[in-house]
Design an enzyme around this catalytic site. Structure first.
Site, PDB file in Angstrom:
ATOM      1  N   VAL A  14       0.814  -1.226   0.000  1.00  0.00           N
ATOM      2  CA  VAL A  14       0.000   0.000   0.000  1.00  0.00           C
ATOM      3  C   VAL A  14       0.849   1.279   0.000  1.00  0.00           C
ATOM      4  O   VAL A  14       0.621   2.183  -0.813  1.00  0.00           O
ATOM      5  CB  VAL A  14      -0.947   0.024   1.218  1.00  0.00           C
ATOM      6  CG1 VAL A  14      -1.921   1.177   1.114  1.00  0.00           C
ATOM      7  CG2 VAL A  14      -1.684  -1.271   1.342  1.00  0.00           C
ATOM      8  N   ASN A  35       7.946  -4.877  -8.300  1.00  0.00           N
ATOM      9  CA  ASN A  35       7.643  -5.623  -7.082  1.00  0.00           C
ATOM     10  C   ASN A  35       8.097  -7.060  -7.279  1.00  0.00           C
ATOM     11  O   ASN A  35       8.069  -7.563  -8.399  1.00  0.00           O
ATOM     12  CB  ASN A  35       6.130  -5.597  -6.820  1.00  0.00           C
ATOM     13  CG  ASN A  35       5.795  -6.049  -5.417  1.00  0.00           C
ATOM     14  OD1 ASN A  35       6.025  -5.324  -4.460  1.00  0.00           O
ATOM     15  ND2 ASN A  35       5.283  -7.258  -5.294  1.00  0.00           N
ATOM     16  N   SER A 130       6.340   9.904   6.615  1.00  0.00           N
ATOM     17  CA  SER A 130       5.208   9.782   7.532  1.00  0.00           C
ATOM     18  C   SER A 130       3.919  10.272   6.900  1.00  0.00           C
ATOM     19  O   SER A 130       3.917  11.185   6.091  1.00  0.00           O
ATOM     20  CB  SER A 130       5.461  10.581   8.813  1.00  0.00           C
ATOM     21  OG  SER A 130       4.325  10.496   9.647  1.00  0.00           O
ATOM     22  N   GLY A 131       2.841   9.654   7.340  1.00  0.00           N
ATOM     23  CA  GLY A 131       1.524  10.111   6.899  1.00  0.00           C
ATOM     24  C   GLY A 131       0.602   8.957   6.565  1.00  0.00           C
ATOM     25  O   GLY A 131      -0.529   9.167   6.128  1.00  0.00           O
ATOM     26  N   LYS A 184      12.859  10.451  11.994  1.00  0.00           N
ATOM     27  CA  LYS A 184      11.573   9.741  11.836  1.00  0.00           C
ATOM     28  C   LYS A 184      11.282   8.876  13.064  1.00  0.00           C
ATOM     29  O   LYS A 184      10.137   8.770  13.518  1.00  0.00           O
ATOM     30  CB  LYS A 184      11.582   8.878  10.562  1.00  0.00           C
ATOM     31  CG  LYS A 184      10.325   7.998  10.388  1.00  0.00           C
ATOM     32  CD  LYS A 184       9.077   8.833  10.314  1.00  0.00           C
ATOM     33  CE  LYS A 184       7.785   8.156   9.966  1.00  0.00           C
ATOM     34  NZ  LYS A 184       7.408   6.889  10.465  1.00  0.00           N
ATOM     35  N   HIS A 187      10.046  11.119  15.667  1.00  0.00           N
ATOM     36  CA  HIS A 187       8.670  11.453  15.283  1.00  0.00           C
ATOM     37  C   HIS A 187       7.719  10.378  15.797  1.00  0.00           C
ATOM     38  O   HIS A 187       6.681  10.661  16.401  1.00  0.00           O
ATOM     39  CB  HIS A 187       8.567  11.580  13.752  1.00  0.00           C
ATOM     40  CG  HIS A 187       7.156  11.540  13.227  1.00  0.00           C
ATOM     41  ND1 HIS A 187       6.427  10.367  13.125  1.00  0.00           N
ATOM     42  CD2 HIS A 187       6.332  12.524  12.792  1.00  0.00           C
ATOM     43  CE1 HIS A 187       5.227  10.630  12.653  1.00  0.00           C
ATOM     44  NE2 HIS A 187       5.133  11.928  12.451  1.00  0.00           N
ATOM     45  N   ASN A 188       8.085   9.131  15.565  1.00  0.00           N
ATOM     46  CA  ASN A 188       7.214   8.036  15.989  1.00  0.00           C
ATOM     47  C   ASN A 188       7.125   7.945  17.506  1.00  0.00           C
ATOM     48  O   ASN A 188       6.060   7.657  18.052  1.00  0.00           O
ATOM     49  CB  ASN A 188       7.701   6.702  15.408  1.00  0.00           C
ATOM     50  CG  ASN A 188       7.258   6.527  13.969  1.00  0.00           C
ATOM     51  OD1 ASN A 188       7.119   7.507  13.239  1.00  0.00           O
ATOM     52  ND2 ASN A 188       7.050   5.298  13.548  1.00  0.00           N
ATOM     53  N   GLU A 191       4.792  10.447  18.483  1.00  0.00           N
ATOM     54  CA  GLU A 191       3.465   9.932  18.084  1.00  0.00           C
ATOM     55  C   GLU A 191       2.905   9.013  19.191  1.00  0.00           C
ATOM     56  O   GLU A 191       1.731   9.135  19.582  1.00  0.00           O
ATOM     57  CB  GLU A 191       3.634   9.186  16.762  1.00  0.00           C
ATOM     58  CG  GLU A 191       2.427   8.425  16.252  1.00  0.00           C
ATOM     59  CD  GLU A 191       2.784   7.619  14.985  1.00  0.00           C
ATOM     60  OE1 GLU A 191       3.307   8.208  14.029  1.00  0.00           O
ATOM     61  OE2 GLU A 191       2.537   6.394  14.957  1.00  0.00           O
ATOM     62  N   TYR A 192       3.757   8.132  19.708  1.00  0.00           N
ATOM     63  CA  TYR A 192       3.323   7.241  20.791  1.00  0.00           C
ATOM     64  C   TYR A 192       2.867   8.056  21.999  1.00  0.00           C
ATOM     65  O   TYR A 192       1.850   7.774  22.609  1.00  0.00           O
ATOM     66  CB  TYR A 192       4.485   6.340  21.235  1.00  0.00           C
ATOM     67  CG  TYR A 192       4.655   5.044  20.482  1.00  0.00           C
ATOM     68  CD1 TYR A 192       4.836   5.016  19.112  1.00  0.00           C
ATOM     69  CD2 TYR A 192       4.666   3.824  21.160  1.00  0.00           C
ATOM     70  CE1 TYR A 192       5.034   3.827  18.435  1.00  0.00           C
ATOM     71  CE2 TYR A 192       4.859   2.620  20.489  1.00  0.00           C
ATOM     72  CZ  TYR A 192       5.050   2.637  19.129  1.00  0.00           C
ATOM     73  OH  TYR A 192       5.248   1.448  18.470  1.00  0.00           O
TER      74      TYR A 192
HETATM   75  C1  6PG Z   1       3.789   7.377  10.177  1.00  0.00           C
HETATM   76  C2  6PG Z   1       3.555   6.284  11.182  1.00  0.00           C
HETATM   77  C3  6PG Z   1       3.862   4.964  10.581  1.00  0.00           C
HETATM   78  C4  6PG Z   1       3.240   3.803  11.323  1.00  0.00           C
HETATM   79  C5  6PG Z   1       3.765   3.611  12.698  1.00  0.00           C
HETATM   80  C6  6PG Z   1       2.838   2.756  13.515  1.00  0.00           C
HETATM   81  O1  6PG Z   1       4.566   8.243  10.516  1.00  0.00           O
HETATM   82  O2  6PG Z   1       3.178   7.353   9.105  1.00  0.00           O
HETATM   83  O3  6PG Z   1       4.373   6.481  12.290  1.00  0.00           O
HETATM   84  O4  6PG Z   1       5.241   4.893  10.422  1.00  0.00           O
HETATM   85  O5  6PG Z   1       1.879   3.989  11.358  1.00  0.00           O
HETATM   86  O6  6PG Z   1       4.996   2.982  12.604  1.00  0.00           O
HETATM   87  O7  6PG Z   1       3.554   2.304  14.556  1.00  0.00           O
HETATM   88  P1  6PG Z   1       3.059   1.240  15.576  1.00  0.00           P
HETATM   89  O8  6PG Z   1       2.450   0.095  14.791  1.00  0.00           O
HETATM   90  O9  6PG Z   1       4.302   0.857  16.284  1.00  0.00           O
HETATM   91  O10 6PG Z   1       2.037   1.908  16.423  1.00  0.00           O
END
Ligand code: 6PG
Length: 482
Positions: A14, A35, A130-131, A184, A187-188, A191-192
């Site tokens: 995807v 692919n 990311s996104g 990145k 960033h994650n 995000e957590y």
């Molecule tokens: C992003 C997200 C993407 C992904 C996470 C989910 O920036 O688009 O961070 O990279 O959704 O890795 O992480 P978890 O499955 O660990 O919650």
């Protein structure tokens, strides 16, 4: 239009497919796609004739379809698969060509890969993207590392597909080798923390305030009009509004309460531990997911004593506002800690990362996109060497107006037995940071007692060791060289 492609994408799940379609939709790009299983390539090409892709059935064909300097973005699952594709490309690419890893790779792997690939004169760029699926298609936030030279070719291509905020594409060259994947990763981690904090706010509103999921959705919609405005607040409202077709219940009540993860949060915490940078909000978010998944222990713990006290709420509007402020203050801490970790990583790995630019490229496209990233970018624009975001006037004031509410929410939650590890640890971090004196002095004493680890004094230079003893007459302090 050229017979050859100026950019190629390997890995058409995807994220890869959507990124390839995004690239193809921008003027000037012609996109080669490949692919490992050819069915996926065929499907993408058949479903999207408008993209005018150049499909390949083999890696040789793919490489031959790229114009020089060849540029290929790998979008496969991080790990061994990435190494395999890199070596296939590196065997066929020539000096000056560019291999981009757009997956969620661990930055130390990116450093290793860059070393190996650049030895052949080929550029290797680790780029965090990311996104999610929608971002990949419509405009992600892109965090590339690698050499400046590679960015001259790659930069305009990435800028053509990135999200745009205030006329600026959400992409910037962050630094050499692993800098992009490092940023990145942080960033994650943020995000957590952001997700956990929002979940804690929801939990307090629900458990203490007795609001229903749809009422909380309305509260989040309101919050999304102010300083908390962000993608995560917006989608939380939508998640809470969702009704389960099967049972008619709010879907959130039917979903098993065990949070999964793919590892980037853990990497952030492990890295911060190694760097000696406290990212307590992020760590609590990672541990909260772990706790949620301790199924057997949780099932066995229901009977444990609690001695909780009822949280009597007299003014419901004031209560909601308290929770909002606790969330905002804790969120500021999570970002302050995340930016501290980037600064520490940059120092450790010799990356010249401009923190203001990081905030800028997170304003659009990515999962943590939020209104207040403008304030963060302003703070670093005013003072590039800001020691903590909390020292910037805007954030000092924001904490000043929130702190009473923040303390109230943490204290009442504690008495009521509502867990909010990220709210509470963020507040403790804040109090620890501003403390004139910490009990670390006592820890130094303990260390010196049992291990002669020595300590420093507040009033004298040098390093000291004491012969600690219950018999005070034997206590003696000596300067020590170690
Ligand atoms: C992003 C997200 C993407 C992904 C996470 C989910 O920036 O688009 O961070 O990279 O959704 O890795 O992480 P978890 O499955 O660990 O919650």
């Amino acid at each position: 239009m050229s017979e050859k492609a100026n950019i190629g994408v390997v890995g058409l799940a995807v994220m890869g497919s959507n990124l390839a379609r995004n690239l193809a939709s921008r003027e000037g790009n012609r996109v080669a796609v490949y692919n490992r299983s050819k069915e996926r390539t065929e499907l993408l090409v058949t479903e999207h004739p408008e993209a005018n892709f150049i499909p390949s059935k083999s890696i040789d064909e793919f490489v031959a379809s790229l114009q020089s300097p060849r540029t290929a973005i790998i979008m496969v699952q991080a790990g061994a698969g990435t190494d395999a594709v890199i070596s296939q490309l590196a065997e066929r690419f020539e000096p000056g060509d560019i291999i981009v890893d757009g997956g969620n790779a661990l930055f130390t792997d990116t450093i290793r890969r860059e070393n190996e690939v650049s030895a052949k004169g080929i550029n290797f760029v680790g780029a965090g993207i990311s996104g999610g699926e929608e971002g990949a298609l419509k405009g992600p936030s892109i965090m590339p590392g690698g050499s400046k030279k590679a960015y001259e070719t790659l930069g305009p291509i990435l800028a053509s597909i990135a999200a745009v905020v205030d006329g600026e594409p959400c992409v910037t060259h962050l630094g050499t080798d692993g800098a992009g994947h490092f940023v990145k990763m942080i960033h994650n981690g943020i995000e957590y923390a952001d997700m956990q904090l929002i979940a804690e706010a929801y939990d307090v509103l629900r458990q203490a305030g007795n609001y229903s999921p749809s009422e909380i959705a309305d509260i989040f919609s309101e919050w999304n009009k102010g300083e908390l405005e962000s993608f995560l607040i917006e989608i939380t409202g939508e998640v809470l509004r969702q009704v389960d077709e099967k049972t008619g219940k709010p879907l959130v009540d039917v979903v098993l309460d065990q949070a999964g993860s793919k590892g980037t949060g853990v990497w952030t915490v492990q890295t911060a531990l190694n760097l000696g940078t406290p990212v307590s909000g992020i760590a609590e978010a990672v541990f909260a997911r772990s706790l949620s998944s301790q199924e057997a222990q949780r099932q066995g713990a229901g009977h444990l004593p609690s001695k909780t006290q009822t949280w009597t709420i007299e003014d419901r509007a004031a209560f909601v506002e308290d929770v909002r402020k606790a969330l905002y203050a804790s969120k500021i801490i999570a970002y302050a800690q995340g930016f501290d970790a980037i600064r520490a990583g940059a120092a450790e790995y010799n990356w010249d990362i401009n923190l203001g630019n990081v905030a800028k490229i997170w304003r659009g496209g990515c999962i943590i996109r939020a209104q207040f990233l403008n304030r963060i970018s302003d703070a670093y624009a005013k003072n590039e060497s800001l020691l903590s975001l909390l020292f910037d006037d805007y954030f000092t004031k924001a904490i000043d107006t929130s702190i009473e509410s923040w303390r109230k929410v943490v204290a009442h939650s504690s008495l009521a037995g509502i867990p909010n590890p990220a709210f509470a640890s963020s507040l403790s971090y804040y109090d620890g940071l501003r403390a004139k004196r910490l009990p670390a002095a006592l820890i130094q004493g303990q260390r010196d007692f049992f291990g002669a680890h020595t300590y420093k004094r507040v009033d004298l230079p040098g390093v000291f060791h004491t012969l600690w003893s219950a018999d005070r007459s034997e206590v003696e302090t000596t300067p020590s060289s170690h």
